[in-house]
Design an enzyme around this catalytic site. Structure first.
Site, PDB file in Angstrom:
ATOM      1  N   ASP A  12     -15.374 -26.348 -26.487  1.00 52.86           N
ATOM      2  CA  ASP A  12     -15.158 -26.912 -25.115  1.00 52.86           C
ATOM      3  C   ASP A  12     -13.908 -28.073 -25.314  1.00 52.86           C
ATOM      4  O   ASP A  12     -13.858 -28.825 -24.529  1.00 52.86           O
ATOM      5  CB  ASP A  12     -16.149 -27.629 -24.383  1.00 52.86           C
ATOM      6  CG  ASP A  12     -17.272 -26.384 -24.349  1.00 52.86           C
ATOM      7  OD1 ASP A  12     -16.940 -25.326 -24.195  1.00 52.86           O
ATOM      8  OD2 ASP A  12     -18.507 -26.914 -24.463  1.00 52.86           O
ATOM      9  N   LYS A  15      -9.381 -25.372 -25.376  1.00 51.53           N
ATOM     10  CA  LYS A  15      -8.509 -24.320 -25.995  1.00 51.53           C
ATOM     11  C   LYS A  15      -7.829 -23.391 -25.091  1.00 51.53           C
ATOM     12  O   LYS A  15      -6.877 -22.638 -25.441  1.00 51.53           O
ATOM     13  CB  LYS A  15      -9.461 -23.423 -27.134  1.00 51.53           C
ATOM     14  CG  LYS A  15      -9.891 -24.434 -28.173  1.00 51.53           C
ATOM     15  CD  LYS A  15     -10.846 -23.839 -29.193  1.00 51.53           C
ATOM     16  CE  LYS A  15     -12.240 -23.421 -28.641  1.00 51.53           C
ATOM     17  NZ  LYS A  15     -13.296 -24.312 -28.126  1.00 51.53           N
ATOM     18  N   GLY A  39     -16.399 -19.925 -23.653  1.00 48.31           N
ATOM     19  CA  GLY A  39     -16.106 -19.866 -22.285  1.00 48.31           C
ATOM     20  C   GLY A  39     -14.693 -20.667 -22.295  1.00 48.31           C
ATOM     21  O   GLY A  39     -14.552 -21.854 -22.181  1.00 48.31           O
ATOM     22  N   HIS A  40     -13.540 -19.809 -22.213  1.00 46.37           N
ATOM     23  CA  HIS A  40     -12.319 -20.514 -22.035  1.00 46.37           C
ATOM     24  C   HIS A  40     -11.620 -20.482 -20.563  1.00 46.37           C
ATOM     25  O   HIS A  40     -11.492 -19.474 -19.954  1.00 46.37           O
ATOM     26  CB  HIS A  40     -11.287 -19.664 -23.047  1.00 46.37           C
ATOM     27  CG  HIS A  40     -12.050 -20.043 -24.550  1.00 46.37           C
ATOM     28  ND1 HIS A  40     -11.350 -19.296 -25.661  1.00 46.37           N
ATOM     29  CD2 HIS A  40     -12.903 -20.529 -25.066  1.00 46.37           C
ATOM     30  CE1 HIS A  40     -12.139 -19.699 -26.762  1.00 46.37           C
ATOM     31  NE2 HIS A  40     -12.933 -20.213 -26.211  1.00 46.37           N
ATOM     32  N   GLN A 220     -15.409 -21.808 -30.288  1.00 42.86           N
ATOM     33  CA  GLN A 220     -16.232 -22.899 -30.465  1.00 42.86           C
ATOM     34  C   GLN A 220     -15.213 -24.086 -31.029  1.00 42.86           C
ATOM     35  O   GLN A 220     -14.415 -24.068 -30.911  1.00 42.86           O
ATOM     36  CB  GLN A 220     -17.306 -22.442 -31.514  1.00 42.86           C
ATOM     37  CG  GLN A 220     -18.476 -21.595 -30.896  1.00 42.86           C
ATOM     38  CD  GLN A 220     -17.931 -20.007 -30.501  1.00 42.86           C
ATOM     39  OE1 GLN A 220     -17.611 -19.233 -31.535  1.00 42.86           O
ATOM     40  NE2 GLN A 220     -18.307 -19.714 -29.065  1.00 42.86           N
TER      41      GLN A 220
HETATM   42  P1  IMO Z   1     -15.997 -22.362 -26.853  1.00 41.31           P
HETATM   43  O1  IMO Z   1     -15.445 -21.547 -27.169  1.00 41.31           O
HETATM   44  C1  IMO Z   1     -19.535 -25.526 -26.680  1.00 41.31           C
HETATM   45  C2  IMO Z   1     -22.937 -24.126 -28.992  1.00 41.31           C
HETATM   46  C3  IMO Z   1     -24.266 -23.598 -28.431  1.00 41.31           C
HETATM   47  C4  IMO Z   1     -25.117 -24.175 -29.455  1.00 41.31           C
HETATM   48  C5  IMO Z   1     -24.773 -23.722 -30.451  1.00 41.31           C
HETATM   49  C6  IMO Z   1     -25.281 -22.198 -30.931  1.00 41.31           C
HETATM   50  O2  IMO Z   1     -16.238 -22.471 -25.050  1.00 41.31           O
HETATM   51  O3  IMO Z   1     -15.705 -23.783 -27.077  1.00 41.31           O
HETATM   52  P2  IMO Z   1     -25.005 -19.805 -30.094  1.00 41.31           P
HETATM   53  O4  IMO Z   1     -25.209 -19.092 -28.967  1.00 41.31           O
HETATM   54  O5  IMO Z   1     -23.330 -19.676 -30.453  1.00 41.31           O
HETATM   55  O6  IMO Z   1     -25.774 -19.167 -31.211  1.00 41.31           O
HETATM   56  O7  IMO Z   1     -25.319 -21.452 -29.758  1.00 41.31           O
HETATM   57  O8  IMO Z   1     -23.273 -23.498 -30.298  1.00 41.31           O
HETATM   58  N1  IMO Z   1     -21.792 -23.315 -28.361  1.00 41.31           N
HETATM   59  C7  IMO Z   1     -20.780 -23.737 -28.082  1.00 41.31           C
HETATM   60  N2  IMO Z   1     -20.647 -25.134 -27.364  1.00 41.31           N
HETATM   61  N3  IMO Z   1     -18.382 -24.413 -26.828  1.00 41.31           N
HETATM   62  C8  IMO Z   1     -18.696 -23.075 -27.228  1.00 41.31           C
HETATM   63  O9  IMO Z   1     -17.675 -22.231 -26.952  1.00 41.31           O
HETATM   64  C9  IMO Z   1     -19.851 -22.725 -27.577  1.00 41.31           C
HETATM   65  N4  IMO Z   1     -20.314 -21.623 -28.162  1.00 41.31           N
HETATM   66  C10 IMO Z   1     -21.629 -21.924 -28.791  1.00 41.31           C
HETATM   67  O10 IMO Z   1     -24.162 -24.786 -27.155  1.00 41.31           O
HETATM   68  O11 IMO Z   1     -25.278 -25.533 -29.604  1.00 41.31           O
HETATM   69 MG    MG Z   2     -16.676 -23.583 -23.609  1.00 42.10          MG
END
Ligand code: IMO
Ligand code: MG
Length: 421
Positions: A12, A15, A39-40, A220
Site C-alpha cells: 500500500d 505503487k 489493490g493498486h 505487496q
Molecule cells: P498491495 O499490492 C497491503 C497482507 C495482508 C496480510 C498478509 C498476508 O496493494 O500493496 P495474503 O492474503 O497475501 O496471504 O495476506 O499480507 N497483504 C497486503 N497488505 N497491501 C497488499 O497489496 C497486500 N497483500 C497482502 O493484509 O497481512
Molecule cells: Mg493495496
C-alpha cells in the site's frame, strides 16, 4: 530500459500511481507475483480505478499488460476486472502466462479456515493466496494452461478434490466441494480467458531483445516477502525485486533499474510487529486523513511514523536506485514529525529489523524529530514550491537513506506529483 517497481514497506505504498505514471514511457507492464490480494489504485481525471490482477498500466492505450507466471490468478476476479474496464474490453493488450497458477474455490475457503485455527493469526486477505502457492510448491497446483485442456483439468481437479475434501471433512468438519460444479465453471472461465493466455516469458524476452521497454509491477512490499518479510506475518510470494525474474522468466541480465516506492509514513494491514506504530488516537487521525483503508478488503490500516530501518534494508535488498515518496500531503499540519532510525530491546540497539519475533514485537523505536509544516502542499509542482520544512523532511529522508529521491507525491492524481533530478 527494463525497470522493476517494488514496495519498500508493508504494501500500500502507492505503487499503482507510480506504475501508472511510468507506464506512459514503456511498452509492456507486467505483474510478477501476488494475486487479487493486491489493490493498486490509479486516479485519472478524478476517477478512481482499483486494480487487483490487471497491471496498473492498462489505462494507457496501446500498452501490453502481462500477468506473469509468478502470479496466482483467480479467474472469477480477473474476468470481473476485465469487464469493469473503461471500454469493457482490453482487446489484445492483455496477456496471461499459461504457467500462472489458478486460485480455486477451495483455496479461498482453506485460507479462511486456516486463519480461524491459528493462535497467531496472519490477517490474510482471504483471497486464497497462501493455499494456492502451497499447492504450487507441493506440485499439485492447476495452471492456466490446464483450464484449456478439459482432460488434463479433469484429472488434476479430481486428484486435488480427493485430498482437499478429506481435509474439509476430517479436519474442519464441514462439507467439501462438488467436482462437477467447479469443473464446468472453471472450464468456462478458461474459454473466456483463452484469447489472453500465452507464453508470456518468450514474449517478454523477445521484447527485451527488440529494445522494447518493460515495467515490472511488484505487488505487496519488501516486508511482506515470504523470505525477507516479517515472517510469518507475510504473504506467500517473493515481493522483492528478485521475484521479478522468477515471476516472469525475464533474464536478470535484462533488468536495468529498480525503483522503490515508500509512503511518507508507514502503514500495515493485518497482524504482525510494527515498531513505529502510532498510539491509537493519532493512528485514527492519520487513518482518516490519509484514507488508510485497504483497497482490497476495506480493513482499517494500522499507521505509524516513517521507519528508515525498514526502508534502508529494502534499498539494499532490492538494489533500489531511485525512490518515490508518496502521500507527503497527509503530513500537512502536524507539529512534530518523527522518523524511526533504530530500535531498542532489552538494552540492545537494533539497526536492522529484528529476525527474532519477540524482539520485533516488543522493540521500542528510536526517533529523530523535526518540526512539521502548516500549509497544504497539493498544488506544489516543483520541489521549490514546498514549504521549507517539507523540503527539509524529504532531504532528511534522502540523507538517512542515502538514495536518490526522484518523485514526491502530494495528492492522489497524476498531476499531484513532483519530479526531482
Ligand atoms: P498491495 O499490492 C497491503 C497482507 C495482508 C496480510 C498478509 C498476508 O496493494 O500493496 P495474503 O492474503 O497475501 O496471504 O495476506 O499480507 N497483504 C497486503 N497488505 N497491501 C497488499 O497489496 C497486500 N497483500 C497482502 O493484509 O497481512
Ligand atoms: Mg493495496
Amino acid at each position: 530500459m527494463n525497470t522493476i517497481i517494488v514496495g519498500t514497506q508493508w504494501g500500500d505504498e502507492g505503487k499503482g500511481k507510480i506504475i501508472d505514471i511510468l507506464s506512459a514511457k514503456v511498452d509492456y507492464i507486467v505483474r510478477y507475483q501476488g494475486g487479487s490480494n493486491a489493490g493498486h489504485t490509479v486516479v485519472v481525471n478524478g476517477k478512481e480505478y482499483v486494480f487487483h490482477l490487471i497491471p496498473s498500466g492498462i489505462l494507457h492505450k496501446g500498452k501490453i499488460c502481462c500477468i506473469g507466471n509468478g502470479v496466482v490468478v483467480d479467474p472469477q476476479a480477473l474476468i470481473k476486472e476485465i469487464k469493469g474496464l473503461p471500454k469493457g474490453d482490453v482487446g489484445n493488450r492483455l496477456k496471461i502466462s499459461s504457467l500462472a497458477h489458478v486460485i480455486l474455490p477451495y483455496h479461498k475457503v482453506l485460507d479462511r479456515l486456516r486463519e480461524t485455527k491459528r493462535t497467531n493469526k496472519i490477517g490474510t486477505t482471504g483471497r486464497g493466496i497462501g493455499p494456492c502457492y502451497s499447492d504450487k510448491i507441493n506440485r499439485c497446483g492447476i495452471r492456466m494452461a490446464d483450464l484449456l485442456n478439459a482432460a488434463v483439468f479433469k484429472e488434476k481437479l479430481k486428484d486435488n478434490l480427493k485430498e482437499k475434501n478429506e481435509i474439509f471433512e476430517k479436519v474442519y468438519k464441514q462439507n467439501g466441494f462438488d467436482f462437477n460444479s467447479i469443473y464446468g465453471e472453471y472450464l468456462d472461465y478458461g474459454k473466456y480467458l483463452s484469447k489472453y493466455i500465452c507464453n508470456v516469458t518468450s514474449l517478454l524476452n523477445k521484447a527485451a531483445s527488440g529494445k522494447k521497454d518493460i515495467l515490472l509491477e511488484g505487488a505487496q512490499g519488501t516486508f511482506l516477502d515470504i523470505d525477507f518479510g516479517s515472517y510469518p506475518f507475510v504473504t506467500s510470494s517473493s515481493a522483492t525485486a528478485g521475484g521479478a525474474c522468477a515471476g516472469t522468466g525475464l533474464s536478470p541480465v535484462k533488468i536495468d533499474k529498480v525503483v522503490g516506492v515508500a509512503k511518507a509514513y508507514t502503514t500495515r494491514v493485518g497482524e504482525g510487529p510494527f515498531p513505529a506504530e502510532f498510539d491509537p488516537s493519532f493512528g485514527e487521525f492519520i487513518r482518516k486523513k490519509g484514507n488508510e483503508f485497504g483497497a482490497t478488503t476495506g480493513r482499517p490500516r494500522r499507521c505509524g511514523w516513517f521507519d528508515s530501518v525498514m526502508v534502508s534494508e529494502s534499498i539494499l535488498l532490492n538494489g533500489i536506485t531511485e525512490l518515490a515518496i508518496m502521500k507527503l500531503d497527509i503530513l500537512n499540519g502536524i507539529k512534530k514529525i518523527k522518523i524511526c532510525t533504530a530500535y531498542k530491546y532489552k538494552g540492545r540497539l537494533f539497526k536492522e529489523f529484528p529476525d527474532d519475533l519477540e524482539a520485533a514485537k516488543f522493540a521500542k523505536p528510536v526517533y529523530k524529530e523535526m518540526p512539521g509544516w502548516e500549509e497544504p502542499i497539493d498544488k506544489a509542482k516543483n520541489f521549490l514550491d514546498l514549504p521549507l520544512n517539507a523540503k527539509k523532511y524529504v532531504s532528511l529522508l534522502r540523507d538517512i537513506l542515502k538514495v536518490k529521491i526522484t518523485m514526491v507525491s502530494v495528492g492522489s492524481s497524476r498531476d499531484n506529483t513532483i519530479f526531482l533530478d
